[in-house]
Structure formats: C-alpha cells, structure tokens
Design a protein around this motif. Sequence first.
Motif, PDB file in Angstrom:
ATOM      1  N   LEU A 181       0.551  -0.972  -0.149  1.00 27.14           N
ATOM      2  CA  LEU A 181       0.040  -0.188   0.301  1.00 27.14           C
ATOM      3  C   LEU A 181       0.755   1.462  -0.065  1.00 27.14           C
ATOM      4  N   THR A 182       1.736   1.146   1.066  1.00 24.61           N
ATOM      5  CA  THR A 182       2.354   2.174   0.527  1.00 24.61           C
ATOM      6  C   THR A 182       4.092   2.024   0.206  1.00 24.61           C
ATOM      7  N   GLY A 183       4.768   0.906   0.051  1.00 27.90           N
ATOM      8  CA  GLY A 183       5.167   0.765  -1.031  1.00 27.90           C
ATOM      9  C   GLY A 183       6.292   1.281  -0.939  1.00 27.90           C
ATOM     10  N   HIS A 184       7.641   2.114   0.146  1.00 31.17           N
ATOM     11  CA  HIS A 184       8.967   2.327   0.157  1.00 31.17           C
ATOM     12  C   HIS A 184      10.054   1.869   1.693  1.00 31.17           C
ATOM     13  N   GLY A 185       8.672   1.269   2.379  1.00 33.11           N
ATOM     14  CA  GLY A 185       9.787  -0.189   3.749  1.00 33.11           C
ATOM     15  C   GLY A 185       9.556   1.333   4.250  1.00 33.11           C
ATOM     16  N   ALA A 237      23.702 -14.942  -3.233  1.00 28.42           N
ATOM     17  CA  ALA A 237      24.212 -14.779  -5.102  1.00 28.42           C
ATOM     18  C   ALA A 237      22.795 -13.272  -5.417  1.00 28.42           C
ATOM     19  N   LEU A 238      22.008 -13.009  -4.978  1.00 27.70           N
ATOM     20  CA  LEU A 238      21.813 -11.933  -5.491  1.00 27.70           C
ATOM     21  C   LEU A 238      21.918 -10.561  -5.533  1.00 27.70           C
ATOM     22  N   ARG A 239      21.717 -10.175  -5.962  1.00 27.05           N
ATOM     23  CA  ARG A 239      22.133  -8.928  -6.535  1.00 27.05           C
ATOM     24  C   ARG A 239      21.272  -7.761  -6.136  1.00 27.05           C
ATOM     25  N   LEU A 240      20.191  -7.811  -7.106  1.00 28.94           N
ATOM     26  CA  LEU A 240      18.928  -6.385  -7.153  1.00 28.94           C
ATOM     27  C   LEU A 240      18.290  -7.231  -6.579  1.00 28.94           C
ATOM     28  N   VAL A 241      17.945  -8.272  -5.337  1.00 32.43           N
ATOM     29  CA  VAL A 241      16.689  -8.458  -4.527  1.00 32.43           C
ATOM     30  C   VAL A 241      17.932  -8.506  -3.070  1.00 32.43           C
ATOM     31  N   ASP A 242      16.979  -7.537  -2.042  1.00 33.49           N
ATOM     32  CA  ASP A 242      17.604  -7.307  -0.799  1.00 33.49           C
ATOM     33  C   ASP A 242      17.116  -9.047   0.221  1.00 33.49           C
ATOM     34  N   ASP A 243      18.185  -8.814   0.867  1.00 33.65           N
ATOM     35  CA  ASP A 243      17.541 -10.590   2.253  1.00 33.65           C
ATOM     36  C   ASP A 243      16.606  -9.646   3.235  1.00 33.65           C
ATOM     37  N   ALA A 244      15.632  -9.666   2.935  1.00 34.60           N
ATOM     38  CA  ALA A 244      15.101  -8.838   3.954  1.00 34.60           C
ATOM     39  C   ALA A 244      13.514  -9.200   4.142  1.00 34.60           C
ATOM     40  N   THR A 245      12.935  -9.283   5.396  1.00 32.36           N
ATOM     41  CA  THR A 245      11.553  -9.301   5.705  1.00 32.36           C
ATOM     42  C   THR A 245      10.807  -8.235   5.081  1.00 32.36           C
ATOM     43  N   SER A 246       8.926  -8.691   4.980  1.00 37.27           N
ATOM     44  CA  SER A 246       8.385  -8.151   4.588  1.00 37.27           C
ATOM     45  C   SER A 246       8.220  -7.876   3.192  1.00 37.27           C
ATOM     46  N   PHE A 247       7.330  -7.161   2.360  1.00 34.33           N
ATOM     47  CA  PHE A 247       6.957  -7.300   0.983  1.00 34.33           C
ATOM     48  C   PHE A 247       6.197  -5.974   0.613  1.00 34.33           C
ATOM     49  N   GLY A 248       6.645  -5.970  -0.709  1.00 31.11           N
ATOM     50  CA  GLY A 248       5.096  -5.023  -1.769  1.00 31.11           C
ATOM     51  C   GLY A 248       5.831  -3.788  -1.588  1.00 31.11           C
ATOM     52  N   GLY A 249       7.576  -3.779  -1.683  1.00 29.14           N
ATOM     53  CA  GLY A 249       8.077  -2.743  -1.974  1.00 29.14           C
ATOM     54  C   GLY A 249       9.161  -2.374  -2.940  1.00 29.14           C
ATOM     55  N   VAL A 250       9.349  -1.196  -3.390  1.00 27.65           N
ATOM     56  CA  VAL A 250       9.944  -0.790  -5.066  1.00 27.65           C
ATOM     57  C   VAL A 250      10.902  -1.528  -5.123  1.00 27.65           C
ATOM     58  N   ARG A 251      11.225  -1.688  -4.169  1.00 26.02           N
ATOM     59  CA  ARG A 251      12.896  -2.621  -3.969  1.00 26.02           C
ATOM     60  C   ARG A 251      12.297  -3.973  -3.562  1.00 26.02           C
ATOM     61  N   SER A 252      12.897  -4.678  -5.131  1.00 27.70           N
ATOM     62  CA  SER A 252      13.069  -6.331  -4.430  1.00 27.70           C
ATOM     63  C   SER A 252      13.377  -7.005  -3.281  1.00 27.70           C
ATOM     64  N   VAL A 305       8.149  -8.726  -5.388  1.00 25.66           N
ATOM     65  CA  VAL A 305       9.176  -8.383  -6.388  1.00 25.66           C
ATOM     66  C   VAL A 305       9.180  -6.789  -6.624  1.00 25.66           C
ATOM     67  N   GLY A 306       9.833  -6.022  -6.786  1.00 28.39           N
ATOM     68  CA  GLY A 306       9.976  -4.200  -7.314  1.00 28.39           C
ATOM     69  C   GLY A 306       9.631  -4.363  -8.021  1.00 28.39           C
ATOM     70  N   ALA A 307      10.291  -2.724  -8.236  1.00 29.91           N
ATOM     71  CA  ALA A 307      10.100  -1.951  -9.582  1.00 29.91           C
ATOM     72  C   ALA A 307      11.163  -1.824 -10.446  1.00 29.91           C
ATOM     73  N   GLU A 308      11.864  -3.320 -10.666  1.00 30.50           N
ATOM     74  CA  GLU A 308      13.238  -2.732 -11.190  1.00 30.50           C
ATOM     75  C   GLU A 308      12.598  -3.587 -12.723  1.00 30.50           C
ATOM     76  N   ASP A 309      13.546  -3.263 -13.437  1.00 32.15           N
ATOM     77  CA  ASP A 309      13.105  -3.798 -15.108  1.00 32.15           C
ATOM     78  C   ASP A 309      13.080  -5.245 -14.634  1.00 32.15           C
TER      79      ASP A 309
END
Length: 384
Positions: free
Chosen positions: A210-214, A326-341, A363-367
């Motif tokens: 809903l707010t999407g920015h963590g 190994a992921l570079r564009l995806v943060d190892d973090a809890t929660s979901f729905g943010g613009v960063r995966s 999934v975030g807003a990356e290409d």
Amino acid sequence: MSDSDSESRLGSLTGEGTRAVRAGLPEPVKNEPTLPGPVFAAHFHLPGEVSGPYAYGRDENPTWSHLERAIGELEAPGEDVETLVFASGVAAIAAVLFSQLRAGDAVVLPSDGYQVLPLVRAQLEEYGIEVRTAPTAGDAQLDVLDGAKLLLIESPCNPGLDVCDIRRLAEAAHARGALVAVDNTLATPLGQRPLALGADFSVASGTKQLTGHGDVLLGYVAGRDTAAMAAVRRWRKIIGAISGPMEAWLAHRSLATLQLRVDRQNSTALVLAEALRDRPEVTRLRYPGLPEDPAHKIASQQMRRYGSVISFTLPTRARAERFLEALRLVDDATSFGGVRSTAERRRRWGGDDVPEGFIRLSVGAEDPEDLVADVLRALDESDR
C-alpha cells in the motif's frame, strides 16, 4: 469533508490510477498545499464545551483524516465506509478481534496465515475465547464456522499464497450469525475489495505494498457497519495504537503511485514466475497469476491483480541461503511489497510451517529483464 462529498469531487467514472492520485485530498484552497503537511499536535484549542472533530491527539488528527478518506475511497469507491488507521497491521487486526469478541465467543482463524497469529491465538484463549483454525485452501474454514462469532480470512495467505472464495465464506458466516474480516494486505485495495465480496471488515498492513517504500509502519480497518466500527474506534482509543502524523502523511503521499507500482510489480511477478517454473531445482512454485496455480481459478474470480509476491522451495536450507547471498538486485529482508525487491528464507523465523528451503520473494519495480536475469544467475551460482 464526508465520503459522499469526496465521491462527488472525484466523480463516479474515474479510473483506479486517477482515484489513487486524488484520493483523500482536501478541497483546493488558494495558496495552500495540495496535500497539507503532517499535523503534529497532542492537543488542540478547545474552549468551552467539547465540539468539533479534533480535541486530543490520541483520538483524531487531521493528517489521519485525509489518509482514512483516501483508503476508504480505494477500498469501496462511491460507498459510505469508515476507515481507521493504526500503528501497524497487527494493531489493526488486534483491534477487530478484541473489539468484537468476548469471553465465551468462538473465532475462526486461518491456520496458514501470518506468523504472529499463533501469538494472537494464545492471547485470545487467555481471555476465554475459543479459537478454531483451518487452512485457507479449499474454503476449509467453512467446516469450523458453526457457532463462531467472527471469521478472519487471509486471502491470499502469507506466505503460502493459497486463496479461498471470500464471497462464499462470507455468505456462510453471515448465515450463521458471524462477522467476517479479511486481511487484504497481499492484494491491496487495487487487487481485491473484500467489502464488495461481503466482508464486514477489510483489514490490512499499510506497511507493505500500500505504501510501498519500506519506510512506514501502518495498518487500517475499513468497514460499513457503524456499530462495529465504533467498537473498533473505541479499542483504538483504549489501547492507543495510533499512527504518528508523519507516518500517516508519508502513507498518503505514497498512495499517489499505488496503481503505477502495483501494475509494474504484478506484471513483473508473472514474468518471473514464468521463468522459474522451468527451473528443475525450483519446486512448490506459487503465484496466483499463473494459469496452472491451484489458486488461479478462484483468484481470477475475485481479484483484479494477483500481487507482487512469489513463493517457491529450493532443495535445502544451504541452497536457499546461497541463492539469497548471490542475489544482487534483491535484498535479503523480511516484509514485502516495496519498490525494491526482497526475498527471504521464511523458515528462519520459526513461525511458518514451510520447508527449510522455502523462499518468499517480493517483486519490486526494477526492470523485469534485469530482475529475471539476476534471479536466474543467482540460481545458477547457488548450485555448487
């Protein structure tokens, strides 16, 4: 300004993007900001008899009012609903449960819902409330509804992404005299409208998409029934689980991009899910938008968007941890729905009945092509 005034201003034919951008805004005033800044006030001028909407900061705040109207306009466009914001999604869920239930009542919870629900169950039982549980899939909660005062639905459920037929469950619950609350966190009001499907309460964590920015903790309850919502409001006053004005303002500001974000995130989630289904190391892949997903048929009947979250299982805990590292564009973090995966191995918390290698990926807003390439590369590199 009432909901009907707001609806008149927005018009009945506006699209979801227009509504998200304009929702909850006050009437224009020359030389004033289009979205007034947060009101920081513990108390307000109040001479004489108590009257007017704002007296003390635990009860009401103008910044909350704008946000509450905005969420109500998204949850039930054109309808007269009341919305109350809370300090978190759990605060909102607790407000519904503890304001409606009394000792001797029975409540039905999902057995596969958010991991804090076992703590909620224990507290309810300490208060003398009978708690029954059943999984989301197959409308299994129907089997334990008789005699219940309240049914809590989580659809899609977190983290398993199973879906139930909300309208069917709501009708069955009402026929038995029970109220219905739906946790709409994963779907958002642009993905699903529980009140239109028969729910008495739509409850959600605004912390997520809903707010999407963590950067905000927030929750809300929306409902039509005046008496039921008055009880929720009273609980908020008693417990004091209120949102700060800055958080409420940030949330309202973020709603303007909700449709843009959910459309990008939902479409990319489907592309990524399609890429993952052909990977031999990936099992138990779930995304309601996949035609072969067990939840797809029901989800397609009641959801307008399928969400930004994918779940799947890798063979072992070690493989899952190597993948995440190994992921570079995806943060190892809890929660979901943010613009960063983000992604995480959910079993690390200990509260979810999932395999050790279970991954929840938001999934975030990356290409899309960049995100898919990063996930597939991480899968390759983790195979060692």
